[in-house]
Scaffold this motif. Structure first.
Motif, short mmCIF file in Angstrom:
data_model
loop_
_atom_site.label_atom_id
_atom_site.label_comp_id
_atom_site.label_asym_id
_atom_site.label_seq_id
_atom_site.Cartn_x
_atom_site.Cartn_y
_atom_site.Cartn_z
N ASN A 38 0.81 -1.21 0.00
CA ASN A 38 0.00 0.00 0.00
C ASN A 38 0.84 1.27 0.00
N LYS A 39 2.13 1.15 0.07
CA LYS A 39 3.00 2.31 0.15
C LYS A 39 3.33 2.84 -1.24
N LEU A 40 3.47 4.15 -1.34
CA LEU A 40 3.86 4.77 -2.60
C LEU A 40 5.37 4.67 -2.79
N ASN A 41 5.80 4.39 -3.99
CA ASN A 41 7.22 4.39 -4.34
C ASN A 41 7.62 5.81 -4.72
N ILE A 42 8.44 6.45 -3.89
CA ILE A 42 8.68 7.88 -4.04
C ILE A 42 10.16 8.17 -4.26
N LEU A 43 10.42 9.15 -5.11
CA LEU A 43 11.74 9.73 -5.35
C LEU A 43 11.77 11.11 -4.72
N ASN A 62 7.29 4.39 0.77
CA ASN A 62 8.44 3.60 0.34
C ASN A 62 9.36 4.51 -0.48
N VAL A 63 10.28 5.21 0.18
CA VAL A 63 11.21 6.09 -0.52
C VAL A 63 12.28 5.21 -1.17
N VAL A 64 12.14 5.00 -2.48
CA VAL A 64 13.00 4.06 -3.19
C VAL A 64 14.21 4.72 -3.82
N ALA A 65 14.19 6.07 -3.93
CA ALA A 65 15.30 6.76 -4.59
C ALA A 65 15.49 8.14 -3.99
N LEU A 66 16.75 8.54 -3.89
CA LEU A 66 17.15 9.85 -3.41
C LEU A 66 18.05 10.48 -4.45
N CYS A 67 17.89 11.78 -4.69
CA CYS A 67 18.73 12.46 -5.67
C CYS A 67 19.21 13.78 -5.07
N PHE A 81 16.27 6.73 5.13
CA PHE A 81 15.69 5.91 4.06
C PHE A 81 16.74 4.93 3.56
N PRO A 82 17.06 3.91 4.34
CA PRO A 82 18.22 3.05 4.06
C PRO A 82 18.09 2.17 2.82
N ASN A 83 16.89 1.99 2.33
CA ASN A 83 16.71 1.11 1.18
C ASN A 83 16.69 1.85 -0.16
N ALA A 84 16.99 3.14 -0.13
CA ALA A 84 16.90 3.95 -1.34
C ALA A 84 18.16 3.82 -2.20
N THR A 85 17.97 3.96 -3.49
CA THR A 85 19.07 4.10 -4.44
C THR A 85 19.36 5.59 -4.60
N THR A 86 20.64 5.95 -4.72
CA THR A 86 21.00 7.36 -4.81
C THR A 86 21.42 7.74 -6.22
N TYR A 87 21.09 8.98 -6.58
CA TYR A 87 21.43 9.55 -7.88
C TYR A 87 21.93 10.98 -7.66
#
Length: 448
Positions: A38-43, A62-67, A81-87
């Motif tokens: 139910n969580k949104l996948n957010i950048l 669900n913060v999946v990405a950080l930029c 947000f330890p599970n995020a991918t960084t850009y």
């Protein structure tokens, strides 16, 4: 310069089978509100500064990405947000697989670009103010959003809009507390003076991708003075320069004019005039006033909306009233009085022999405008149900900032201009076209 994605820790993904596709909620499995599916996948783009203000709101998603262009900001963000991918490049981050939504907390001159790219990818968008720094940018984002209405949730970060006072001011005006609305004014007294762009000084620190920070703006040499402010206030070091922002209009002007915009139900003006301090080709004006003529609508006649900044002020309704005591405020003139407001409070000043208030009937508690509630979470709720309206969506906010930016156009032209809202041009002042947009660096496009 490294612009590739950088995996941080292992991250969990929830894709279409869990009811998610980029930008659109298909279904919601009945596993409870806190279920992973139910969580949104957010950048989150811009993890420091205004980005910090979103951490708590996004923590339930669900913060999946950080930029961020500054790689040294990632360690602290990854603690949250330890599970995020960084850009480091937002153009690549927006193509992260499985995204639903993006939160934009970057420098002002990239807002319209990122918002446009995100809408192209059918992503819900929260963008910090201002939505744009030129008239053409505002029009481009609104035109794109017009094709997505009802499908995507948008919100511009004018979070003071959630203050109960905004609703109370609207109710008082619409219910006739000051008679028929005749004019509206907003002002901000901030005075940050700069003589011109900063000279070259030093080199960007390790991990700070300065060229990506510049983005579509013309190249300016690095100077640490552009980045010497603290979190939430660093924009005051650069947003007054034409290449990077719109000065007061894009800063507190967005918040303060919102008090007026929430009341007047206007679209775009048909004529604009402005005057201020001598023009500086590097820096937006500190002292300036702009006046916008709006046609009548179904509940009021034609009105003029005005913006004052840098200590320039509208005339007070009575000599004993000192409007300068309100640093950022608004005033409404009616046929039977005035209403004066800041972000949190208001006062009604009946004026004239007929202003006995017998014509005004206060609303009952049950008929008050419902509260906005938590501003960011209003948007998150609309991401799940895009048919829900948000308070400061890209239609409302693009019209407001386009109006304000037209004031800068009239200021630069040096005379009153007519304006055609359909074409975005001034029929009687073709030279205004030069200031409706700006030149971008090669390789940067708003429609990516």
């Amino acid at each position: 310069m490294n612009t590739d994605s950088k995996p941080a820790f292992s991250r969990r993904r929830f894709v279409a089978s869990a009811g998610l596709v980029a930008g659109t909620m298909i279904t919601r499995p009945l596993f409870g509100a806190d279920a992973p599916s139910n969580k949104l996948n957010i950048l989150l783009i811009g993890v420091w500064g205004r980005g910090l203000a979103h951490y708590d709101s996004l923590s339930d998603e669900n913060v999946v990405a950080l930029c961020d262009v500054n790689e040294k900001r990632f360690p602290d963000a990854l603690k949250r947000f330890p599970n995020a991918t960084t850009y480091v490049d937002w153009r690549k981050a927006l193509d992260h697989k499985g995204l639903d939504a993006v939160v934009i907390c970057t420098a002002d001159h990239t807002h319209a670009f990122i918002a446009s790219w995100a809408l192209n990818r059918n992503l819900h968008v929260y963008c910090e103010k201002p939505l744009a720094i030129t008239v053409n940018e505002a029009r481009a984002v609104r035109a794109k959003w017009d094709t997505k209405k009802g499908k995507l949730a948008t919100q511009v970060g004018m979070q003071r809009h959630a203050n109960a006072n905004f609703n109370r001011v609207r109710e008082l005006i619409h219910d006739g507390a000051i008679g028929e609305l005749q004019a509206a004014y907003a002002w901000g007294n901030r005075q940050i003076r700069r003589s011109g762009y900063l000279p070259a000084e030093g080199t960007p620190p390790e991990g700070f991708n300065y060229d990506l920070w510049l983005g579509p703006a013309p190249y300016r040499p690095y100077n640490p003075g552009y980045f010497s402010g603290g979190p939430g206030a660093n924009c005051l070091q650069w947003n007054m320069f034409w290449d990077f922002g719109a000065g007061q209009i894009g800063d507190m002007g967005s918040h303060t004019m919102d008090i007026v915009w929430n009341v007047v139900d206007a679209k775009l003006p048909t004529a604009v005039s402005a005057k201020g301090e001598a023009f500086n080709s590097d820096v937006t004006p500190v002292e300036c006033e702009s006046h916008f003529e709006h046609p009548a609508n179904d509940w009021r006649g034609p009105i003029t909306v005005s913006w004052y900044q840098g200590g320039v002020m509208p005339r007070a309704p009575k000599p004993v009233i000192d409007l300068t005591k309100i640093g950022h405020g608004a005033m409404f003139k009616g046929s039977k009085g005035f209403l004066i407001s800041d972000f949190d409070s208001r006062m009604v000043l009946p004026f004239g022999d007929e202003a006995d208030l017998t014509y005004y009937k206060p609303r009952t508690k049950e008929t008050l405008i419902p509260p906005v509630g938590h501003f960011q979470k209003e948007w998150l709720a609309a991401c799940r149900e895009p048919g829900k309206k948000t308070s400061c969506d890209f239609g409302y906010s693009a019209d407001m900032i386009e109006q304000m930016l037209l004031g800068l156009v009239a200021y630069r032209v040096g005379k009153k201009i007519s304006y055609d809202p359909k074409t975005g041009k001034s029929p009687d002042t073709p030279e205004a076209e030069t200031f409706m947009g700006k030149q971008y660096r090669d390789g940067w496009t708003m429609d990516g």
